[in-house]
Design a protein around this motif. Sequence first.
Motif, PDB file in Angstrom:
ATOM      1  N   ILE A 181       0.841  -1.205   0.000  1.00 54.54           N
ATOM      2  CA  ILE A 181       0.000   0.000   0.000  1.00 54.54           C
ATOM      3  C   ILE A 181       0.876   1.256   0.000  1.00 54.54           C
ATOM      4  CG2 ILE A 181      -1.556   1.386   1.436  1.00 54.54           C
ATOM      5  CD1 ILE A 181      -2.918  -1.245   2.263  1.00 54.54           C
ATOM      6  N   LEU A 182       1.895   1.246   0.851  1.00 49.99           N
ATOM      7  CA  LEU A 182       2.788   2.409   0.931  1.00 49.99           C
ATOM      8  C   LEU A 182       3.532   2.621  -0.379  1.00 49.99           C
ATOM      9  CD1 LEU A 182       3.724   4.563   2.941  1.00 49.99           C
ATOM     10  CD2 LEU A 182       5.594   3.045   3.600  1.00 49.99           C
ATOM     11  N   LYS A 183       3.945   1.531  -1.004  1.00 49.86           N
ATOM     12  CA  LYS A 183       4.633   1.628  -2.294  1.00 49.86           C
ATOM     13  C   LYS A 183       3.723   2.244  -3.342  1.00 49.86           C
ATOM     14  CE  LYS A 183       6.980  -1.220  -5.756  1.00 49.86           C
ATOM     15  NZ  LYS A 183       7.364  -2.607  -6.147  1.00 49.86           N
ATOM     16  N   THR A 184       2.462   1.821  -3.357  1.00 46.44           N
ATOM     17  CA  THR A 184       1.506   2.367  -4.324  1.00 46.44           C
ATOM     18  C   THR A 184       1.206   3.833  -4.045  1.00 46.44           C
ATOM     19  OG1 THR A 184       0.476   0.187  -4.568  1.00 46.44           O
ATOM     20  CG2 THR A 184      -0.818   2.100  -5.267  1.00 46.44           C
TER      21      THR A 184
ATOM     22  N   SER B 230       0.147  13.328  -6.758  1.00 47.19           N
ATOM     23  CA  SER B 230      -0.457  14.360  -5.924  1.00 47.19           C
ATOM     24  C   SER B 230      -0.312  14.018  -4.446  1.00 47.19           C
ATOM     25  CB  SER B 230      -1.931  14.517  -6.290  1.00 47.19           C
ATOM     26  OG  SER B 230      -2.582  15.346  -5.354  1.00 47.19           O
ATOM     27  N   SER B 231       0.197  14.957  -3.658  1.00 42.53           N
ATOM     28  CA  SER B 231       0.331  14.750  -2.217  1.00 42.53           C
ATOM     29  C   SER B 231      -1.033  14.692  -1.540  1.00 42.53           C
ATOM     30  CB  SER B 231       1.172  15.867  -1.598  1.00 42.53           C
ATOM     31  OG  SER B 231       0.574  17.133  -1.837  1.00 42.53           O
ATOM     32  N   THR B 232      -2.001  15.419  -2.093  1.00 45.78           N
ATOM     33  CA  THR B 232      -3.363  15.395  -1.533  1.00 45.78           C
ATOM     34  C   THR B 232      -3.981  14.017  -1.684  1.00 45.78           C
ATOM     35  OG1 THR B 232      -3.648  17.723  -2.102  1.00 45.78           O
ATOM     36  CG2 THR B 232      -5.632  16.457  -1.618  1.00 45.78           C
ATOM     37  N   GLU B 233      -3.844  13.427  -2.875  1.00 42.39           N
ATOM     38  CA  GLU B 233      -4.362  12.074  -3.104  1.00 42.39           C
ATOM     39  C   GLU B 233      -3.638  11.059  -2.231  1.00 42.39           C
ATOM     40  OE1 GLU B 233      -3.906  11.365  -7.219  1.00 42.39           O
ATOM     41  OE2 GLU B 233      -5.604  12.616  -7.835  1.00 42.39           O
ATOM     42  N   CYS B 234      -2.349  11.278  -2.052  1.00 40.68           N
ATOM     43  CA  CYS B 234      -1.550  10.377  -1.206  1.00 40.68           C
ATOM     44  C   CYS B 234      -2.068  10.394   0.229  1.00 40.68           C
ATOM     45  CB  CYS B 234      -0.088  10.811  -1.268  1.00 40.68           C
ATOM     46  SG  CYS B 234       1.026   9.831  -0.232  1.00 40.68           S
ATOM     47  N   LEU B 235      -2.295  11.573   0.781  1.00 36.15           N
ATOM     48  CA  LEU B 235      -2.795  11.695   2.153  1.00 36.15           C
ATOM     49  C   LEU B 235      -4.207  11.147   2.285  1.00 36.15           C
ATOM     50  CD1 LEU B 235      -1.462  15.256   3.102  1.00 36.15           C
ATOM     51  CD2 LEU B 235      -0.630  13.051   3.943  1.00 36.15           C
ATOM     52  N   THR B 236      -5.022  11.359   1.259  1.00 33.70           N
ATOM     53  CA  THR B 236      -6.392  10.844   1.278  1.00 33.70           C
ATOM     54  C   THR B 236      -6.403   9.323   1.325  1.00 33.70           C
ATOM     55  OG1 THR B 236      -7.171  12.754   0.022  1.00 33.70           O
ATOM     56  CG2 THR B 236      -8.594  10.814   0.065  1.00 33.70           C
ATOM     57  N   ALA B 237      -5.531   8.701   0.536  1.00 39.86           N
ATOM     58  CA  ALA B 237      -5.444   7.239   0.515  1.00 39.86           C
ATOM     59  C   ALA B 237      -4.960   6.701   1.859  1.00 39.86           C
ATOM     60  CB  ALA B 237      -4.512   6.791  -0.609  1.00 39.86           C
ATOM     61  N   LEU B 238      -3.947   7.331   2.425  1.00 34.55           N
ATOM     62  CA  LEU B 238      -3.433   6.881   3.719  1.00 34.55           C
ATOM     63  C   LEU B 238      -4.451   7.097   4.834  1.00 34.55           C
ATOM     64  CD1 LEU B 238       0.293   8.093   3.604  1.00 34.55           C
ATOM     65  CD2 LEU B 238      -0.556   5.748   3.440  1.00 34.55           C
ATOM     66  N   ASN B 239      -5.250   8.148   4.717  1.00 35.51           N
ATOM     67  CA  ASN B 239      -6.238   8.451   5.745  1.00 35.51           C
ATOM     68  C   ASN B 239      -7.282   7.342   5.881  1.00 35.51           C
ATOM     69  OD1 ASN B 239      -7.340  10.318   7.719  1.00 35.51           O
ATOM     70  ND2 ASN B 239      -9.028  10.603   6.285  1.00 35.51           N
ATOM     71  N   THR B 240      -7.551   6.628   4.780  1.00 36.51           N
ATOM     72  CA  THR B 240      -8.516   5.525   4.840  1.00 36.51           C
ATOM     73  C   THR B 240      -7.979   4.334   5.622  1.00 36.51           C
ATOM     74  OG1 THR B 240      -7.722   4.546   2.762  1.00 36.51           O
ATOM     75  CG2 THR B 240      -9.468   6.209   2.619  1.00 36.51           C
ATOM     76  N   CYS B 241      -6.669   4.317   5.897  1.00 40.09           N
ATOM     77  CA  CYS B 241      -6.052   3.183   6.597  1.00 40.09           C
ATOM     78  C   CYS B 241      -5.843   3.456   8.085  1.00 40.09           C
ATOM     79  CB  CYS B 241      -4.701   2.849   5.968  1.00 40.09           C
ATOM     80  SG  CYS B 241      -4.757   2.417   4.225  1.00 40.09           S
ATOM     81  N   VAL B 242      -6.081   4.693   8.529  1.00 44.94           N
ATOM     82  CA  VAL B 242      -5.761   5.065   9.913  1.00 44.94           C
ATOM     83  C   VAL B 242      -6.538   4.227  10.920  1.00 44.94           C
ATOM     84  CG1 VAL B 242      -5.898   6.922  11.610  1.00 44.94           C
ATOM     85  CG2 VAL B 242      -5.050   7.398   9.314  1.00 44.94           C
ATOM     86  N   SER B 243      -7.840   4.069  10.697  1.00 46.48           N
ATOM     87  CA  SER B 243      -8.670   3.316  11.640  1.00 46.48           C
ATOM     88  C   SER B 243      -8.184   1.874  11.764  1.00 46.48           C
ATOM     89  CB  SER B 243     -10.130   3.329  11.183  1.00 46.48           C
ATOM     90  OG  SER B 243     -10.617   4.643  11.097  1.00 46.48           O
TER      91      SER B 243
END
Length: 325
Positions: free
Chosen positions: A237-240, A246-259
């Motif tokens: 996931i991190l590699k992808t 886009s840094s915004t898209e990157c943060l959005t994707a990671l945010n879905t994994c926080v929970s």
Amino acid sequence: MKESSKLLRPTQYIMSAVNDTKFKFAVFLLTGIPGQENAYLWISVPFFLMYVISIVGNSVILFIIKTDPNLHEPMYIFLSMLAVTDLGLSIATMPTILGVFWFDSREISLDACFAQLFFIHTLQCIESSVLLLMAFDRFIAICNPLRYASILTLPRIAKTGLVFVLRGVALIFPLPFLVKRFRYCRANVLSHSYCLHQDVMKMACADITVNNIYGLSVALLTMGLDSLLIFLSYVLILKTVLSIASSTECLTALNTCVSHLCAVLLFYIPEIGLALIHRFGNSSSHFLQILLGYVYMMVPPLINPIVYSVKSKHLRARIIRAFVK
């Protein structure tokens, strides 16, 4: 024997057993928090509140997901599986914990203890499997989003969940029989307010090599393998995510994994620490064992529904609407 045992201190209980190798205990003694017996009533208040919040929180999540067709998606189905296992763990452990604090009910029969350890370890294995499925869900959603709906279909999710439930039951089923064959004459004071296999087998006056090997093998085949696969999924996931421009898209994707990451850390860190202390930390603090045991059994069922309710926009909105109505 049962009446006279109540008049003995735990240390006297142990010494009487050591002096008579033919003695077989009919009960185990559960341990609350040593040295804090006078404060048990006050200590029980936060424990009881955590128990109630765990039951209510997970029940609300199950009700909301069941009654809202918009939440009948893979992510929320996995969340409902997690809520069911958290409910089971709370119900399997908290009655004996509160019984010690409220009524000084420390005695538990051998059969009841073996049944409790079966349910606790089975639910632990199932929860580990659910966390693995949730990691796979995040992996598909981020690394292969176009095929998400075709891969995670409802029939496939149901079959996979059933396989993991059967895996947990099949692997844990021998444990009660492995400990039931022993004669318990060394000691009968357990380290916690509930029964665990690694704790019970130390009470036996017999060779526990088979139990040690089997228990360690089950732990490696379930939680060990699951945690490794979860780690590998997050590496991918991190590699992808890092390949996204886009840094915004990157943060959005990671945010879905926080929970999910919070749930994984809350589950595995205390479990690994508790397992290592029980097997290799004979000189470790007894208070540390008890503290880790309570954290492991009580915190994930308490925190998981709160974290997912806060982080999931759709679930949070649905819960707010339900309570406002």
